[in-house]
Design a protein around this motif. Structure first.
Motif, mmCIF file in Angstrom:
data_model
loop_
_atom_site.group_PDB
_atom_site.id
_atom_site.type_symbol
_atom_site.label_atom_id
_atom_site.label_comp_id
_atom_site.label_asym_id
_atom_site.label_seq_id
_atom_site.Cartn_x
_atom_site.Cartn_y
_atom_site.Cartn_z
ATOM 1 N N ARG A 51 0.821 -1.215 0.000
ATOM 2 C CA ARG A 51 0.000 0.000 0.000
ATOM 3 C C ARG A 51 0.855 1.266 0.000
ATOM 4 N N ASP A 52 2.141 1.143 0.294
ATOM 5 C CA ASP A 52 3.027 2.285 0.516
ATOM 6 C C ASP A 52 2.453 3.182 1.611
ATOM 7 N N VAL A 53 2.179 2.551 2.756
ATOM 8 C CA VAL A 53 1.603 3.232 3.918
ATOM 9 C C VAL A 53 2.526 3.033 5.114
ATOM 10 N N PHE A 54 2.837 4.123 5.775
ATOM 11 C CA PHE A 54 3.691 4.140 6.976
ATOM 12 C C PHE A 54 2.835 4.616 8.143
ATOM 13 N N TRP A 111 14.174 11.937 7.252
ATOM 14 C CA TRP A 111 14.385 10.495 7.127
ATOM 15 C C TRP A 111 13.604 9.942 5.947
ATOM 16 N N THR A 112 14.223 9.059 5.185
ATOM 17 C CA THR A 112 13.481 8.260 4.226
ATOM 18 C C THR A 112 12.712 7.186 4.988
ATOM 19 N N VAL A 113 11.766 6.549 4.313
ATOM 20 C CA VAL A 113 11.034 5.461 4.963
ATOM 21 C C VAL A 113 11.974 4.332 5.389
ATOM 22 N N ARG A 164 8.656 15.801 0.639
ATOM 23 C CA ARG A 164 9.345 14.531 0.653
ATOM 24 C C ARG A 164 9.524 14.056 -0.787
ATOM 25 N N ASP A 165 10.492 13.176 -0.998
ATOM 26 C CA ASP A 165 10.758 12.648 -2.335
ATOM 27 C C ASP A 165 9.924 11.412 -2.662
ATOM 28 N N ASP A 166 9.182 10.902 -1.691
ATOM 29 C CA ASP A 166 8.362 9.712 -1.931
ATOM 30 C C ASP A 166 6.884 10.101 -1.992
ATOM 31 N N ARG A 167 6.042 9.099 -2.193
ATOM 32 C CA ARG A 167 4.593 9.309 -2.230
ATOM 33 C C ARG A 167 3.892 8.538 -1.114
#
Length: 266
Positions: free
Chosen positions: A114-117, A127-129, A215-218
């Motif tokens: 899901r790309d969920v944190f 911080w990156t994931v 952030r660089d992510d989604r």
């Protein structure tokens, strides 16, 4: 099977059951993500803790600052505070079992599909994931060690104010703790302001809500902790689920896939 996430329960057991009944939640087929602060300040902390533990693998739990406070009292020699509702847990016949279960929960979880944190307070932009998950696992190993009392004795404090790769020992673990469980306002360089608890628009000079930095992510980020947001960040990917149940607001449950939010008045 449906995965749901719930915001800060804080011992409001009856409201938790009410909101789960609204979606016909069943641990035999569904999963409950709990965004920290299971206990404290509400009327039924013991019942809440026992219920979440009873869900077994049907619960994914991250620790909040109130959960760590219970562990600091039980294991680190700290005192119960005037507004705490922790004594019934400490006096329970299964207190040792429950506190041991609690300290074995996560600081952060990540669903790659899901790309969920999720963590209690959020995800700092510095911080990156993968980095955040590494730091969470590092701190979890400390909490889950055979003798965590030293950590809990020294856990409290606002310093160091920000992250540095060179931090070691208790300074390192304390700042990781603060990012995951106490963060609200943050500076561009990662320094935390841990005193301000106001709404997002009322931060101190030089600080912004952590979710305002790019952030660089989604990755979608689920968090609790910040009741003053009233469940709103203004950015779809940042999902605030602390809607102040223990303060007379609502308890909020969210379907992780559809995004539907189900509320129970408190």
């Amino acid at each position: 099977m449906t995965d749901y996430a719930v915001g800060d329960i804080q011992g409001c057991y009856e409201r938790l059951i009410d909101v789960l009944d609204k979606v016909d939640f069943s641990p035999s087929r569904d999963c409950l993500w709990v965004a920290g602060d299971l206990i404290n300040r509400g009327p039924s902390s013991l019942a809440t803790l026992r219920f979440i533990e009873s869900l077994g693998p049907s619960a994914r739990v991250v620790l909040g600052n109130h959960d760590l406070h219970l562990l600091a009292v039980a294991l680190g020699g700290h005192s119960v505070k005037r507004k705490d509702t922790l004594q019934e847990i400490l006096d329970a016949e299964d207190a040792v079992y429950l506190t041991d279960w609690l300290r074995r929960q996560n600081l952060a979880v990540y669903d790659e599909r899901r790309d969920v944190f999720m963590s209690h307070a959020g995800l700092p932009h510095i911080w990156t994931v993968p980095e955040a998950m590494d730091y969470a696992r590092e701190l979890e190993s400390v909490l889950q060690s055979p003798d965590p009392a030293g950590y809990f004795r020294e856990m409290y404090g606002n310093e160091p104010a920000g992250w540095s790769d060179g931090l070691t020992g208790m300074d390192r673990w304390r700042v990781i703790t603060n990012y995951f469980t106490r963060m609200r306002f943050i500076a561009e360089d990662g320094r935390l302001d841990l005193l301000t608890k106001d709404a997002a628009a009322n931060g101190p000079d030089g600080f912004l809500p952590w979710f305002r930095f790019p952030r660089d992510d989604r990755t979608r980020v689920i968090f609790g902790h910040w009741a003053a947001l009233e469940g709103r960040t203004g950015i779809d990917r940042y999902i605030a689920l602390d809607t102040g149940c223990v303060w007379g607001g609502q308890l909020t449950l969210m379907n992780l896939d559809s995004g539907e939010r189900i509320h129970c008045d408190c």
